[in-house]
Structure formats: structure tokens, C-alpha cells
Design a protein around this motif. Sequence first.
Motif, PDB file in Angstrom:
ATOM      1  N   PRO A  60       0.836  -1.208   0.000  1.00  0.00           N
ATOM      2  CA  PRO A  60       0.000   0.000   0.000  1.00  0.00           C
ATOM      3  C   PRO A  60       0.863   1.248   0.000  1.00  0.00           C
ATOM      4  O   PRO A  60       2.034   1.214   0.363  1.00  0.00           O
ATOM      5  N   PHE A  61       0.260   2.359  -0.430  1.00  0.00           N
ATOM      6  CA  PHE A  61       0.978   3.617  -0.473  1.00  0.00           C
ATOM      7  C   PHE A  61       0.143   4.708   0.194  1.00  0.00           C
ATOM      8  O   PHE A  61      -1.060   4.563   0.396  1.00  0.00           O
ATOM      9  N   GLN A  62       0.806   5.771   0.560  1.00  0.00           N
ATOM     10  CA  GLN A  62       0.126   6.951   1.096  1.00  0.00           C
ATOM     11  C   GLN A  62       0.155   8.057   0.054  1.00  0.00           C
ATOM     12  O   GLN A  62       0.851   7.947  -0.972  1.00  0.00           O
ATOM     13  N   LEU A  88      -9.202   3.959  -4.618  1.00  0.00           N
ATOM     14  CA  LEU A  88      -7.949   3.332  -4.194  1.00  0.00           C
ATOM     15  C   LEU A  88      -7.952   3.084  -2.690  1.00  0.00           C
ATOM     16  O   LEU A  88      -7.435   2.061  -2.220  1.00  0.00           O
ATOM     17  N   LYS A  89      -8.539   4.011  -1.944  1.00  0.00           N
ATOM     18  CA  LYS A  89      -8.654   3.850  -0.491  1.00  0.00           C
ATOM     19  C   LYS A  89      -9.579   2.678  -0.154  1.00  0.00           C
ATOM     20  O   LYS A  89      -9.245   1.818   0.682  1.00  0.00           O
ATOM     21  N   ASP A  90     -10.732   2.633  -0.783  1.00  0.00           N
ATOM     22  CA  ASP A  90     -11.700   1.582  -0.504  1.00  0.00           C
ATOM     23  C   ASP A  90     -11.150   0.201  -0.849  1.00  0.00           C
ATOM     24  O   ASP A  90     -11.503  -0.798  -0.212  1.00  0.00           O
ATOM     25  N   ALA A  91     -10.280   0.147  -1.867  1.00  0.00           N
ATOM     26  CA  ALA A  91      -9.702  -1.130  -2.288  1.00  0.00           C
ATOM     27  C   ALA A  91      -8.507  -1.539  -1.438  1.00  0.00           C
ATOM     28  O   ALA A  91      -7.972  -2.650  -1.616  1.00  0.00           O
ATOM     29  N   GLY A  92      -8.075  -0.652  -0.532  1.00  0.00           N
ATOM     30  CA  GLY A  92      -6.953  -0.971   0.333  1.00  0.00           C
ATOM     31  C   GLY A  92      -5.595  -0.659  -0.233  1.00  0.00           C
ATOM     32  O   GLY A  92      -4.567  -0.913   0.415  1.00  0.00           O
ATOM     33  N   HIS A  93      -5.549  -0.077  -1.443  1.00  0.00           N
ATOM     34  CA  HIS A  93      -4.260   0.272  -2.042  1.00  0.00           C
ATOM     35  C   HIS A  93      -3.683   1.540  -1.405  1.00  0.00           C
ATOM     36  O   HIS A  93      -2.471   1.663  -1.220  1.00  0.00           O
ATOM     37  N   LEU A  94      -4.553   2.465  -1.092  1.00  0.00           N
ATOM     38  CA  LEU A  94      -4.167   3.730  -0.453  1.00  0.00           C
ATOM     39  C   LEU A  94      -4.489   3.621   1.031  1.00  0.00           C
ATOM     40  O   LEU A  94      -5.610   3.254   1.401  1.00  0.00           O
ATOM     41  N   GLU A 106       0.423  11.325  10.014  1.00  0.00           N
ATOM     42  CA  GLU A 106       0.088   9.974  10.457  1.00  0.00           C
ATOM     43  C   GLU A 106       0.653   8.971   9.458  1.00  0.00           C
ATOM     44  O   GLU A 106       0.059   8.709   8.416  1.00  0.00           O
ATOM     45  N   TRP A 107       1.809   8.434   9.780  1.00  0.00           N
ATOM     46  CA  TRP A 107       2.430   7.440   8.913  1.00  0.00           C
ATOM     47  C   TRP A 107       1.856   6.058   9.218  1.00  0.00           C
ATOM     48  O   TRP A 107       1.535   5.745  10.360  1.00  0.00           O
ATOM     49  N   VAL A 108       1.758   5.232   8.191  1.00  0.00           N
ATOM     50  CA  VAL A 108       1.202   3.898   8.328  1.00  0.00           C
ATOM     51  C   VAL A 108       2.320   2.879   8.169  1.00  0.00           C
ATOM     52  O   VAL A 108       3.011   2.863   7.146  1.00  0.00           O
ATOM     53  N   ASP A 109       2.509   2.051   9.179  1.00  0.00           N
ATOM     54  CA  ASP A 109       3.530   1.011   9.091  1.00  0.00           C
ATOM     55  C   ASP A 109       3.227   0.098   7.912  1.00  0.00           C
ATOM     56  O   ASP A 109       2.087  -0.331   7.710  1.00  0.00           O
ATOM     57  N   GLY A 110       4.246  -0.176   7.138  1.00  0.00           N
ATOM     58  CA  GLY A 110       4.081  -1.053   5.984  1.00  0.00           C
ATOM     59  C   GLY A 110       3.817  -0.322   4.685  1.00  0.00           C
ATOM     60  O   GLY A 110       3.869  -0.938   3.609  1.00  0.00           O
TER      61      GLY A 110
END
Length: 410
Positions: free
Chosen positions: A204-206, A290-296, A330-334
Motif C-alpha cells: 500500500p501507499f500513502q 484506491l482507499k476503498d480497495a486498500g491500495h491507499l 500519520e504514517w502507516v507502518d508497511g
Amino acid sequence: MDIPYIVVDQLDPDQQQIWKAYFGDADRPRYVEEGIWRRTQEKATAGQSGWAGSGDARRRIIHYRYRYGLVPTTAAPAIGLTDLYLYHSASAPAGEITAHHDALRASLAVGGWKTAPGGACWTRRDLRCRITEHDVHPQDAAAGRALPGGYRTLDVRITSAAYAPPPSVRQLPWNVLSTGIRVKDRPGTATRIPDLSVLADLRPFQVEIGCGTSVEASIPPLHRLHEIYRVTDRQGHEPREHRFTLSPAADNLLHEVLTEPEEKTAEFVEMFRACFLAEPTLALWALRELKDAGHLVGPVITHNFDVLAARAGLDECFMRRYDQAVPDVEWVDGAKALLVVGLHADRRRVQARARERGMKVVYLDPEGFWHDGAFLPYPLEGPQDGDLVCRATAAEALPALVNLLKQQAG
């Protein structure tokens, strides 16, 4: 001029709901619009400030803060400007400040302002104007700053009659001044990519978005504010070459406000009105997919004040904060990458922190803009070695990425 000043009249039911959900009862005061510019004449800014030697130390500070609210009308509520605060500080050789002060008195007379008791304050219906001249500005004395001998400073505050900004608000531009001028990045060697398909392997990306998505929603670019507040002389089309407005004689902002406040206020509220009336774009809806699909993952990191990402159903990490040198993110691990959409230089520290976390930084920006039928180059400043740059618009590239990932998913 009458306050409230109507900005959007007769809201329909959908607009009333938008106000309630995203402005009036929002998680941050989106009903407040604020901007600060400080321009200084020094060696590091010589190309734009005209600095030629140690005797050149002109300075111009502008701080505005407007508050908007619902105003009842006979039919449907309107959005009105309910509080107005405009601060202008000019420092220059004494002769220029004297001429500047004389010109302001003439503008006050033309605009029909009335002198209040004390002689340094004027009124015009619901507006107040106060002018203060300093041999040594108290803020300079407190900070240990020394302007050249013979320099003086003239402060002008224009407010709505019922608004008295607290000291913390009045202090903000001086806090910004103390951080020094923005040092430009030296671009590294980025790799050009034709599209965003590389993100298929960086999930995933931010995402961090700038004004590119706003411009696509027909919101004026930020350089429109530079025009309204006369921040630069705007000769030519290359933004980085626009010369600073520093000479009081060449600065007509206050003359415009004092002689025709209603007309100038119509310009002041132009950006807020455009933001409220805009609609989320295809690019923002693509980010939602992209957010709903979990990519973002994570919130949309942004300094935009148009609320369009939120209106597309995305959480926002808002960074346009003058009380934070490096706003919290807010950084997301991974997360493997940071996609930077339509953003030039404002928040490069976010991108630097992404690199420190081992994230690939991918820029999406056409590196230019259209003006009078011609495409004018505006190269990115921030890309560094190892970054990727896709020279396309958000409206083109983001929906294409959505379609690509759907195809890969079968």
C-alpha cells in the motif's frame, strides 16, 4: 462596508448540508481562512527582492484572517464574512515610509474614512483602520533584529468593528518571520515514468496532495492570492521569477482596500467562495476508490483548504498550520510509497520524512500550466535521487491507475 459581507447568497438545501458537515461543524475550523506572507530584501533573495548591498533591507509582512458563518436572510441562509482582519507591515528607509504614510492618509480621505479620537484610528461603517509608525518595531527589539540606520516601519491593521484578534493570532506572522526565508531544494536526478503503473508493486501507499487537484476543480491557483495581495509584481509568467513587492511606493494593496473596500473584499473572499462551490473531481474520486480497495492507506496529507478530499469521503491530515514548523503526519507502518500529487515546494519535509522511512517517493505533476493557450513549464523543485516523476495530470493518471489495478485483480 457592512459586516457580515455576503459571500454566497441563498444556500440551497444541499449547500446548507455541505456547510454543516464540512465547515460549520467540522473537526477543524474550516470556516477560518488565513494567510501569511513575509518578503525580505537580503542577499539570498537578491534575484527577486532587488538587494544590491547591506543598505537594502526592505521588508513587507501581510497577514489576513477571515471568519465565515451562516447569515440569516429572508429566504434561505447565506454564507457571510463575519470577521475581517488584515495586517500589513512595511519597513523601508524613512523617506519611503513618510511618503507611504502620506499616501495612506490620502487614501483614507478618498475612501470616506472618519478619524476616531486619538488620531491614529479611522472608521468606515463596520470597518476600523489603525496606523502605527515605529522607529524600531517592538517585534524587532524583542527578537534582537536590527534594520539599517534610518529605516522605519509602518503597521496598518484593518478589522471589522466587532473583531479583536487575540495576541496569539497577531504574533503569528512574526513567528513565521523568525524562521527565516525558505531555502530552495536542489533537485536530484529523478527517473521519469510514463504512468503510475509502478505503484502496483508499491502497495500500500500513502498520498500527499497539493493545489493540482484544486485547480482541476476550477479553484484558482494559489498565485491568484499573490495577485490579490500584491505579493509580487507578476511581470512574466514564470512564478519563480516574479519580483517581490517591497517598495511602499509600488505597493497599492492598502490603497485598494481603503478607497474601495467593498470591491477589494470581493477579491479577498474569492478563494473561499470558489472552494465552497467546487465539487470533488474524478481524481479525488479515484483516490477514494484506491482507499476503498486498500491500495491507499492513511489519511490524505494536504495543505489544501478546499475540503474536497473530505467531501470525497477521505480522511485529511491537514498541514497548513502556522504554529507548526513540521506538522504531524500519520504514517502507516508497511506503506511502501508516498504519492505526491500536484505539489511543488510547500511541504517538502513530508517527502523527506517518507524517504527516511524507506518509502519510494512518486510525483504526479505535469510540471507546467496552461496560460492564454500556451503551456508554460514549471519544473518541480523537490524530486531527489531515486524518486520517480510522472508528468501527467491527476485527472488523467489516477483514474487510469484505478482501472489498471482493477484489471490486475481480475
